[in-house]
Write a protein that holds these residues in place. Structure first.
Motif, mmCIF file in Angstrom:
data_model
loop_
_atom_site.group_PDB
_atom_site.id
_atom_site.type_symbol
_atom_site.label_atom_id
_atom_site.label_comp_id
_atom_site.label_asym_id
_atom_site.label_seq_id
_atom_site.Cartn_x
_atom_site.Cartn_y
_atom_site.Cartn_z
ATOM 1 N N UNK A 191 1.735 19.622 -37.646
ATOM 2 C CA UNK A 191 3.051 19.874 -37.057
ATOM 3 C C UNK A 191 3.682 18.522 -36.800
ATOM 4 N N UNK A 192 4.979 18.424 -37.039
ATOM 5 C CA UNK A 192 5.664 17.151 -36.811
ATOM 6 C C UNK A 192 6.099 17.083 -35.353
ATOM 7 N N UNK A 193 5.738 16.015 -34.698
ATOM 8 C CA UNK A 193 6.133 15.844 -33.299
ATOM 9 C C UNK A 193 7.614 15.500 -33.219
ATOM 10 N N UNK A 194 8.327 16.219 -32.386
ATOM 11 C CA UNK A 194 9.741 15.921 -32.161
ATOM 12 C C UNK A 194 9.896 15.507 -30.699
ATOM 13 N N UNK A 251 15.119 12.364 -23.831
ATOM 14 C CA UNK A 251 14.214 12.158 -22.705
ATOM 15 C C UNK A 251 14.135 10.674 -22.360
ATOM 16 N N UNK A 252 14.862 10.282 -21.339
ATOM 17 C CA UNK A 252 14.848 8.884 -20.942
ATOM 18 C C UNK A 252 14.200 8.719 -19.566
ATOM 19 N N UNK A 253 13.524 9.764 -19.127
ATOM 20 C CA UNK A 253 12.840 9.668 -17.843
ATOM 21 C C UNK A 253 11.586 8.813 -18.025
ATOM 22 N N UNK A 254 11.533 7.639 -17.382
ATOM 23 C CA UNK A 254 10.380 6.772 -17.607
ATOM 24 C C UNK A 254 9.084 7.375 -17.077
ATOM 25 N N UNK A 255 9.213 8.403 -16.229
ATOM 26 C CA UNK A 255 8.004 9.018 -15.687
ATOM 27 C C UNK A 255 7.513 10.182 -16.536
ATOM 28 N N UNK A 256 8.269 10.497 -17.600
ATOM 29 C CA UNK A 256 7.850 11.588 -18.476
ATOM 30 C C UNK A 256 6.484 11.267 -19.085
ATOM 31 N N UNK A 257 5.589 12.230 -19.056
ATOM 32 C CA UNK A 257 4.242 11.988 -19.580
ATOM 33 C C UNK A 257 4.279 11.684 -21.066
ATOM 34 N N UNK A 258 5.157 12.373 -21.799
ATOM 35 C CA UNK A 258 5.185 12.138 -23.242
ATOM 36 C C UNK A 258 5.666 10.728 -23.562
ATOM 37 N N UNK A 259 6.661 10.264 -22.797
ATOM 38 C CA UNK A 259 7.150 8.901 -22.994
ATOM 39 C C UNK A 259 6.027 7.906 -22.692
ATOM 40 N N UNK A 304 0.900 17.449 -24.826
ATOM 41 C CA UNK A 304 1.209 17.590 -26.261
ATOM 42 C C UNK A 304 0.462 18.794 -26.830
ATOM 43 N N UNK A 305 -0.785 18.957 -26.417
ATOM 44 C CA UNK A 305 -1.575 20.120 -26.866
ATOM 45 C C UNK A 305 -0.854 21.411 -26.516
ATOM 46 N N UNK A 306 -0.348 21.483 -25.289
ATOM 47 C CA UNK A 306 0.301 22.714 -24.826
ATOM 48 C C UNK A 306 1.595 22.981 -25.594
ATOM 49 N N UNK A 307 2.389 21.921 -25.811
ATOM 50 C CA UNK A 307 3.681 22.125 -26.460
ATOM 51 C C UNK A 307 3.506 22.595 -27.903
ATOM 52 N N UNK A 308 2.464 22.110 -28.586
ATOM 53 C CA UNK A 308 2.315 22.433 -30.011
ATOM 54 C C UNK A 308 1.150 23.377 -30.295
ATOM 55 N N UNK A 309 0.434 23.782 -29.235
ATOM 56 C CA UNK A 309 -0.763 24.580 -29.418
ATOM 57 C C UNK A 309 -1.663 23.906 -30.466
ATOM 58 N N UNK A 310 -1.898 22.626 -30.265
ATOM 59 C CA UNK A 310 -2.602 21.825 -31.269
ATOM 60 C C UNK A 310 -3.912 21.271 -30.716
ATOM 61 N N UNK A 311 -4.758 20.799 -31.639
ATOM 62 C CA UNK A 311 -6.074 20.286 -31.260
ATOM 63 C C UNK A 311 -6.149 18.760 -31.244
ATOM 64 N N UNK A 312 -5.398 18.152 -32.160
ATOM 65 C CA UNK A 312 -5.459 16.697 -32.273
ATOM 66 C C UNK A 312 -4.052 16.130 -32.466
#
Lengths: 449, 250
Positions: B104-107, B112-120, B162-170
């Motif tokens: 899956x391609x990560x988008x 999202x410019x919140x510096x506290x965002x976990x993904x950032x 990231x796992x939760x958003x994409x239901x992914x393993x790696x």
């Protein structure tokens, strides 16, 4: 050796040929990719007086008249991605992604829209092309990246005394953007490093081992003069933008006056500042800008500085930025800066707090140059005197009480320290360190003998 | 400083290019201190497959292609870089398909410019950890005593977002810096060689890393540092992807 010479002809030819390819490209696409125009220069007149200004002032260039032949960037444009300039933008677009989430970015809607507003007013049709990032960096600077990412440092906001001074520096940065100084600098550097390696190799082939050093010196010198020309051009554009928008043009020179009095108070060239070599000297810039101010506005026709709205929006930030500056531990520079702020109308109670903080921290950390123990004791006393002066005024900063408490505590004057800490907590009950202050109040015992 | 296109500000400082400076140092160090061979490191040579299907999130590829000029300066090529990102994506997906793994391609979250965002924070953290691994794992002089004979790097359990958003393993992270010799540089190389001096041509440097999205552990890591490879055309991009993904777990 003969073999080497024969190949040197080939190598030189190849270098010269590659040199020929570095003609300036002027290919643009619309920034929103809806339309494209190539090789058109329809908007040099967008800020209409700029080309004329530059032609009129050829004496400001060290490398000759109209040395770059670069067109200004049209509004709402970006370079095509196959160009060197497109590559430069690509790299800076990525850097900008990081700036957006940087830890030192100040995110405040009011301050942001105030600065955005100044940028928009000054840059006119380029308003949508320039993005402002306010960064908490305690140094006097603002920067412009080639792709329109403008960074305004908190150390500059601290030193600006009115809106016209903010606009003077912002206008200068806009000048860098419009005149494409980023790609000028990059292409100049590539060309000169190419030339440098060529001279080095030819020198080596002829058995001249020192060629590299000479090339290095020539290279550095020409890069610096190129850079100084860019700065003069940006200064010129900046002050014209001030005049065009009704700002007092005298304020541009005052920015430089302040840099001089902060860094070089005795008029001796100080080596503590790195910008002196790569920029025209502050004195030269101040002089040129004063002269231009007289030409553009003159007696009875001066513009505005918008002091009131500047004080209302920027004023509340100065305490935080001043405390950042004090934390640098450059005591002499900070004391000079405080003096400048004092002369420019900062409330006395604030000035006394800042001075007291410098003495208090200098006392804690010591001053290696002097008789330490005695000086530290003196510094604590000086700090207490300043803090007392500060709290005698109802405009005082609440943190003054905490600093006063800490100073008394370091002298073992616990009763006085407690009173000051309590006064601090009354004023800022939710301070970040409230728990620690309470703990100190509770556990402070008898005076340390 | 080989590459410093930043504009002077009003007073004193350059904006430095964020990546090139340290990377040049790194590339030089990598070439100086180790041979140009490729060797992956991993915690296991098989992927954990909780059920039949397994999904890998392909994180945005951090890629820059540039021209190496005669004097050693680099100029980024946006057109090459943008095209190469597309080729890399295609080839990575094809590669993962051969491993029987869906991708899956990560988008990035919009604006999202919140510096506290976990993904950032995670993407910043990966950059730091990836650079650390490529230095401390691959350059003997910088080997860490605490990591001797073990490969145990982690991004921490927050990767779960990231796992939760994409239901992914790696998640697969990649970083590529690729430079190409210009005609002028080629002439310098030849001329210098005649004089008995070695001058570097274009180089391909990069790394890829597979992160277990349950634990945050980096389960596989590989680094590329070589004078070959070409990402300017789709036809040859698969060669780079194969070299980058060597010893990828089954």
């Amino acid at each position: 050796m003969l073999f080497a010479r024969r190949f040197s002809v080939f190598a030189i030819s190849a270098l010269l040929l590659s040199g020929c390819q570095t003609t300036v490209e002027n290919k643009w696409v619309s920034a929103n990719n809806t339309a494209s125009s190539t090789n058109e220069n329809s908007t040099d007149t967008a800020i209409s007086n700029i080309p004329a200004l530059i032609i009129d002032r050829e004496e400001m260039y060290e490398v000759g008249r109209d040395p770059y032949a670069y067109r200004s960037i049209p509004p709402n444009s970006r370079p095509v991605s196959s160009s060197t300039e497109g590559g430069l933008w690509y790299a800076f677009d990525k850097a900008e992604d990081k700036s957006r989430t940087a830890g030192n970015l100040i995110r405040d809607d009011e301050l942001q829209s105030y600065l955005d507003g100044i940028v928009c007013k000054l840059s006119g049709p380029y308003c949508g092309d320039i993005r402002v990032y306010i960064q908490e960096v305690p140094a006097f600077n603002a920067t412009m990246a080639p792709n329109g990412m403008m960074s305004i440092w908190s150390g500059f906001i601290l030193r600006a005394q009115n809106e016209a001074q903010l606009a003077a520096v912002i206008g200068h940065e806009i000048g860098h953007y419009i005149r494409r100084h980023g790609i000028q600098r990059l292409e100049d550097k590539v060309a000169k490093s190419d030339f440098g390696v060529f001279v080095t190799l030819v020198g080596a082939a002829m058995g001249v081992p020192v060629a590299g050093d000479i090339v290095g010196l020539l290279f550095a010198g020409s890069i610096l003069s190129f850079s100084r020309d860019n700065e003069r051009e940006a200064d010129l554009i900046g002050i014209h933008l001030l005049a065009k928008n009704g700002y007092d043009t005298r304020e541009a020179a005052k920015v430089w006056q302040q840099i001089i009095s902060e860094n070089d108070p005795d008029g001796e060239s100080s080596s503590t500042t790195t910008f002196l070599g790569t920029h025209p000297s502050s004195a030269e810039r101040q002089e040129t800008l004063s002269q231009l101010a007289n030409e553009l506005q003159g007696e009875g026709k001066w513009g505005k500085v918008y002091q009131e709205r500047f004080n209302a929006i920027v004023g509340p930030w100065k305490q935080r930025f001043m405390e950042d500056d004090i934390r640098l531990g450059k005591w002499d520079e900070t004391l000079r800066l405080i003096e400048i702020l004092e002369e420019s109308g900062t409330p006395n109670s604030h000035i006394a707090f800042y001075r007291g903080e410098v003495y208090r921290k200098r006392g804690q950390e010591g001053d290696s140059e002097a008789d330490e123990a005695e000086n530290q004791k003196d510094d604590v006393d000086r700090a207490i005197a300043e803090f007392k002066k500060a709290i005698s005024d109802n405009t005082s900063i609440a943190n003054t009480y905490r600093s006063l408490g800490l100073s008394y505590q370091s002298k073992g004057m616990n009763a006085e320290a407690k009173r000051a800490f309590i006064a601090f907590l009354e004023r800022v009950p939710n301070a970040k360190d409230a728990k620690m202050i309470k703990y100190m109040i509770d556990t402070m015992g008898a005076p340390i003998s | 400083m080989l590459f410093d296109p930043g504009i002077k500000g009003v007073a004193m400082t350059f904006i430095h290019h964020k990546n090139i400076g340290p990377m040049i140092f790194l590339i030089t160090a990598v070439f100086a201190l180790s041979a140009c061979q490729t060797a992956a490191v991993y915690t296991s040579d098989i992927l954990k497959r909780p059920d039949a299907s397994i999904k890998v999130v392909v994180m945005p590829i951090d890629i820059e292609l540039s021209e190496l000029n005669a004097g050693g300066s680099l100029t980024t090529r946006a057109d090459w870089s943008e095209a190469a990102r597309g080729y890399m994506e295609t080839e990575l997906n094809a590669f993962l398909a051969t491993k029987n793994v869906s991708s899956a391609k990560y988008v990035p979250l919009t604006d999202n410019v919140d510096p506290h965002s976990k993904e950032v924070q995670l993407s910043k953290l990966f950059g730091t950890v990836g650079t650390a691994i490529s230095i401390h794992q691959y350059i003997p002089a910088y080997n860490l005593p605490t990591k001797a004979n073990q490969f145990d790097w982690s991004l921490g359990p927050d990767v779960k977002v990231i796992a939760d958003r994409y239901d992914a393993d790696y998640a697969l992270f990649t970083y590529i810096r690729d430079s190409y010799t210009t005609a002028g540089r080629a002439a310098v190389i030849i001329f210098a060689a005649i004089l008995g001096a070695g001058v570097q041509g274009g180089q391909q440097y990069g790394y890829a890393s597979l992160v277990d999205l349950r634990s945050g552990e980096i389960v596989w890591f590989n680094r590329l540092a070589r004078g070959t490879g070409d990402l300017r055309t789709g036809a040859r991009a698969s060669e780079t992807v194969d070299a980058l993904m060597i010893e990828f777990p089954k």
